[in-house]
Motif scaffolding. Structure first.
Motif, PDB file in Angstrom:
ATOM      1  N   HIS A  64      49.916 -48.567 -55.200  1.00  0.00           N
ATOM      2  CA  HIS A  64      49.720 -49.762 -56.015  1.00  0.00           C
ATOM      3  C   HIS A  64      49.840 -49.441 -57.504  1.00  0.00           C
ATOM      4  O   HIS A  64      50.429 -50.219 -58.270  1.00  0.00           O
ATOM      5  CB  HIS A  64      48.355 -50.381 -55.710  1.00  0.00           C
ATOM      6  N   ASP A  65      49.285 -48.307 -57.917  1.00  0.00           N
ATOM      7  CA  ASP A  65      49.364 -47.903 -59.333  1.00  0.00           C
ATOM      8  C   ASP A  65      50.813 -47.748 -59.787  1.00  0.00           C
ATOM      9  O   ASP A  65      51.169 -48.121 -60.918  1.00  0.00           O
ATOM     10  CB  ASP A  65      48.625 -46.582 -59.561  1.00  0.00           C
ATOM     11  N   ASP A  66      51.650 -47.174 -58.925  1.00  0.00           N
ATOM     12  CA  ASP A  66      53.047 -46.958 -59.293  1.00  0.00           C
ATOM     13  C   ASP A  66      53.772 -48.279 -59.547  1.00  0.00           C
ATOM     14  O   ASP A  66      54.665 -48.357 -60.390  1.00  0.00           O
ATOM     15  CB  ASP A  66      53.768 -46.167 -58.199  1.00  0.00           C
ATOM     16  N   VAL A  67      53.370 -49.307 -58.797  1.00  0.00           N
ATOM     17  CA  VAL A  67      53.954 -50.630 -59.015  1.00  0.00           C
ATOM     18  C   VAL A  67      53.467 -51.201 -60.346  1.00  0.00           C
ATOM     19  O   VAL A  67      54.259 -51.667 -61.174  1.00  0.00           O
ATOM     20  CB  VAL A  67      53.604 -51.594 -57.870  1.00  0.00           C
ATOM     21  N   ILE A  68      52.150 -51.155 -60.546  1.00  0.00           N
ATOM     22  CA  ILE A  68      51.558 -51.712 -61.764  1.00  0.00           C
ATOM     23  C   ILE A  68      52.090 -51.014 -63.015  1.00  0.00           C
ATOM     24  O   ILE A  68      52.388 -51.646 -64.030  1.00  0.00           O
ATOM     25  CB  ILE A  68      50.017 -51.609 -61.702  1.00  0.00           C
ATOM     26  N   ASP A  69      52.234 -49.681 -62.925  1.00  0.00           N
ATOM     27  CA  ASP A  69      52.669 -48.892 -64.085  1.00  0.00           C
ATOM     28  C   ASP A  69      54.187 -48.770 -64.195  1.00  0.00           C
ATOM     29  O   ASP A  69      54.684 -48.124 -65.125  1.00  0.00           O
ATOM     30  CB  ASP A  69      52.065 -47.481 -64.016  1.00  0.00           C
ATOM     31  N   ASP A  70      54.898 -49.341 -63.226  1.00  0.00           N
ATOM     32  CA  ASP A  70      56.357 -49.241 -63.207  1.00  0.00           C
ATOM     33  C   ASP A  70      56.788 -47.779 -63.261  1.00  0.00           C
ATOM     34  O   ASP A  70      57.671 -47.386 -64.041  1.00  0.00           O
ATOM     35  CB  ASP A  70      56.966 -50.027 -64.383  1.00  0.00           C
ATOM     36  N   CYS A  71      56.177 -46.986 -62.423  1.00  0.00           N
ATOM     37  CA  CYS A  71      56.415 -45.538 -62.389  1.00  0.00           C
ATOM     38  C   CYS A  71      57.479 -45.220 -61.336  1.00  0.00           C
ATOM     39  O   CYS A  71      57.372 -45.665 -60.193  1.00  0.00           O
ATOM     40  CB  CYS A  71      55.111 -44.810 -62.062  1.00  0.00           C
ATOM     41  N   ASN A  72      58.472 -44.450 -61.700  1.00  0.00           N
ATOM     42  CA  ASN A  72      59.585 -44.144 -60.792  1.00  0.00           C
ATOM     43  C   ASN A  72      59.516 -42.764 -60.168  1.00  0.00           C
ATOM     44  O   ASN A  72      60.227 -42.490 -59.202  1.00  0.00           O
ATOM     45  CB  ASN A  72      60.913 -44.302 -61.530  1.00  0.00           C
ATOM     46  N   THR A  73      58.716 -41.875 -60.737  1.00  0.00           N
ATOM     47  CA  THR A  73      58.573 -40.533 -60.167  1.00  0.00           C
ATOM     48  C   THR A  73      57.109 -40.138 -60.114  1.00  0.00           C
ATOM     49  O   THR A  73      56.297 -40.558 -60.935  1.00  0.00           O
ATOM     50  CB  THR A  73      59.321 -39.479 -61.011  1.00  0.00           C
ATOM     51  N   ARG A  74      56.787 -39.348 -59.117  1.00  0.00           N
ATOM     52  CA  ARG A  74      55.447 -38.780 -58.989  1.00  0.00           C
ATOM     53  C   ARG A  74      55.590 -37.440 -58.285  1.00  0.00           C
ATOM     54  O   ARG A  74      56.146 -37.346 -57.206  1.00  0.00           O
ATOM     55  CB  ARG A  74      54.526 -39.711 -58.192  1.00  0.00           C
ATOM     56  N   ARG A  75      55.051 -36.392 -58.923  1.00  0.00           N
ATOM     57  CA  ARG A  75      55.183 -35.028 -58.413  1.00  0.00           C
ATOM     58  C   ARG A  75      56.638 -34.649 -58.159  1.00  0.00           C
ATOM     59  O   ARG A  75      56.963 -33.987 -57.179  1.00  0.00           O
ATOM     60  CB  ARG A  75      54.365 -34.869 -57.115  1.00  0.00           C
ATOM     61  N   GLY A  76      57.523 -35.126 -59.036  1.00  0.00           N
ATOM     62  CA  GLY A  76      58.916 -34.745 -58.952  1.00  0.00           C
ATOM     63  C   GLY A  76      59.740 -35.509 -57.932  1.00  0.00           C
ATOM     64  O   GLY A  76      60.940 -35.262 -57.800  1.00  0.00           O
ATOM     65  N   SER A  77      59.121 -36.430 -57.203  1.00  0.00           N
ATOM     66  CA  SER A  77      59.842 -37.208 -56.195  1.00  0.00           C
ATOM     67  C   SER A  77      59.850 -38.675 -56.583  1.00  0.00           C
ATOM     68  O   SER A  77      58.970 -39.151 -57.308  1.00  0.00           O
ATOM     69  CB  SER A  77      59.172 -37.051 -54.824  1.00  0.00           C
ATOM     70  N   GLY A  78      60.856 -39.392 -56.075  1.00  0.00           N
ATOM     71  CA  GLY A  78      60.912 -40.820 -56.326  1.00  0.00           C
ATOM     72  C   GLY A  78      59.764 -41.541 -55.650  1.00  0.00           C
ATOM     73  O   GLY A  78      59.362 -41.200 -54.528  1.00  0.00           O
ATOM     74  N   THR A  79      59.187 -42.513 -56.320  1.00  0.00           N
ATOM     75  CA  THR A  79      58.088 -43.289 -55.747  1.00  0.00           C
ATOM     76  C   THR A  79      58.630 -44.290 -54.731  1.00  0.00           C
ATOM     77  O   THR A  79      59.833 -44.579 -54.685  1.00  0.00           O
ATOM     78  CB  THR A  79      57.332 -44.047 -56.847  1.00  0.00           C
ATOM     79  N   VAL A  80      57.745 -44.828 -53.911  1.00  0.00           N
ATOM     80  CA  VAL A  80      58.147 -45.789 -52.893  1.00  0.00           C
ATOM     81  C   VAL A  80      58.756 -47.029 -53.539  1.00  0.00           C
ATOM     82  O   VAL A  80      59.771 -47.562 -53.067  1.00  0.00           O
ATOM     83  CB  VAL A  80      56.954 -46.181 -51.997  1.00  0.00           C
ATOM     84  N   ASN A  81      58.158 -47.483 -54.648  1.00  0.00           N
ATOM     85  CA  ASN A  81      58.690 -48.677 -55.314  1.00  0.00           C
ATOM     86  C   ASN A  81      60.077 -48.441 -55.906  1.00  0.00           C
ATOM     87  O   ASN A  81      60.880 -49.365 -56.010  1.00  0.00           O
ATOM     88  CB  ASN A  81      57.736 -49.189 -56.400  1.00  0.00           C
ATOM     89  N   SER A  82      60.393 -47.191 -56.287  1.00  0.00           N
ATOM     90  CA  SER A  82      61.727 -46.906 -56.823  1.00  0.00           C
ATOM     91  C   SER A  82      62.744 -46.719 -55.698  1.00  0.00           C
ATOM     92  O   SER A  82      63.921 -47.048 -55.862  1.00  0.00           O
ATOM     93  CB  SER A  82      61.696 -45.661 -57.715  1.00  0.00           C
ATOM     94  N   LYS A  83      62.299 -46.199 -54.558  1.00  0.00           N
ATOM     95  CA  LYS A  83      63.206 -45.997 -53.432  1.00  0.00           C
ATOM     96  C   LYS A  83      63.507 -47.309 -52.716  1.00  0.00           C
ATOM     97  O   LYS A  83      64.611 -47.511 -52.192  1.00  0.00           O
ATOM     98  CB  LYS A  83      62.596 -45.010 -52.429  1.00  0.00           C
ATOM     99  N   PHE A  84      62.525 -48.176 -52.671  1.00  0.00           N
ATOM    100  CA  PHE A  84      62.684 -49.454 -51.986  1.00  0.00           C
ATOM    101  C   PHE A  84      62.527 -50.581 -53.015  1.00  0.00           C
ATOM    102  O   PHE A  84      63.439 -50.882 -53.744  1.00  0.00           O
ATOM    103  CB  PHE A  84      61.669 -49.566 -50.842  1.00  0.00           C
TER     104      PHE A  84
END
Length: 317
Positions: free
Chosen positions: A81-101
């Protein structure tokens, strides 16, 4: 620090895969946070150490292990949920779920994990534990709302920041530590000691993450530097720096809309004592976590919990 629970952490990895399950490719992608990211076992490790500390090193129960798994799943759901709210595309060097989908899928995946955690929580058959962990999800929402209402607000105080940080981060660790002590049949005083240990350690974690967002340690942070600034989330280093640098007020008031504003803001923050003051605040909470278990029964698990707090202090010295 985690040598005595290494076997339990390996079992946790196996159980998490079974709990979430490959029911759908998208849900499998959501579990990337759980299974393929480094540094994602700190919370369950703490829960297991508290369990050993509270029951004086006796064998862990299946309920202890399941609580650690529930804590990790709740944490991961909040990250989605945070990745969506923050519009974050990477986490720990990998693409986030919101960026992949997309954002919708990421939110649904987070909701699924919250639902899974609730199901397994209910099956612990301990009403006190259910109550205290259920409150955490409410705290998450309250923290997010509080954050959204104070974006780009230069009048925000450190007290407001700490209140928000507790709800967004420390609440889960504090409540899970107390729940672990409850499952160990610890008395109320001991339960509160471990709750406060988790609370202060969680706050220290959050402050350090906020420092890393400014210092740009992408390897440790796992997401782009300056993301909090971009989203208008005023954190401890910035709030302290505002007391010394009036130029920062102008950048925040125009919401970093001009090219180079984020980079310039980071440079200004680094030119003040803001980062050092934030480090001092993190150390204060890490030391407070140690004080709260200072008089607990002396055993290897307590020693490891203290060592973890000291590691945090040394990490930012």
């Amino acid at each position: 620090m985690f040598k005595q629970i290494q076997k339990d952490l390996k079992t946790l990895d196996v159980n998490l895969k079974q709990m979430v399950g490959p029911r759908h490719p998208i849900l499998s992608a959501a579990t990337e946070h759980l299974f393929h990211s480094r540094g994602k076992r700190i919370r369950p490790a703490i829960i297991l150490l508290v369990a050993k500390a509270a029951n004086n090193q006796r064998e862990l129960t299946n309920e202890h292990r399941r609580l650690a798994e529930i804590t990790e799943i709740i944490h991961t759901a909040s990250l989605l949920h945070d990745d969506v709210i923050d519009d974050c595309n990477t986490r720990r060097g990998s693409g986030t779920v919101n960026s992949k989908f997309n954002n919708k899928i990421a939110i649904l995946a987070g909701d699924f994990l919250f639902a899974q955690s609730s199901w397994y929580l209910a099956n612990l058959n301990n009403l006190d534990v259910v109550k205290i962990i259920s409150k955490v999800i409410t705290d998450f929402a309250e923290g997010e709302v509080a954050q959204s209402l104070t974006t780009f607000d230069v009048s925000m105080s450190i007290d407001n920041y700490m209140h928000k940080s507790f709800h967004k981060t420390a609440s889960l660790l504090a409540s899970s530590c107390k729940a672990s002590a409850i499952l160990s049949n610890a008395n109320e005083i001991q339960q509160n000691q471990f709750y406060n240990y988790g609370k202060h350690l969680g706050l220290a974690f959050q402050i350090i993450d906020d420092i890393l967002d400014i210092t740009g340690d992408h390897k440790n942070m796992g997401k782009p530097a300056g993301l909090d600034l971009k989203n208008g989330n005023l954190t401890a280093p910035l709030l302290f720096a505002l007391n010394e640098c009036s130029e920062l007020h102008k950048l925040i008031e125009r919401e970093f809309e001009e090219d180079g504003d984020i980079e310039y803001a980071i440079t200004l923050i680094k030119s003040t004592n803001g980062i050092e003051q934030a480090k001092d605040l993190a150390k204060e909470h890490a030391q407070a976590s140690i004080q709260n278990i200072k008089y607990a029964l002396d055993n290897p698990a307590i020693s490891d919990l203290k060592l973890l707090s000291e590691y945090i202090i040394n990490r930012i010295t």
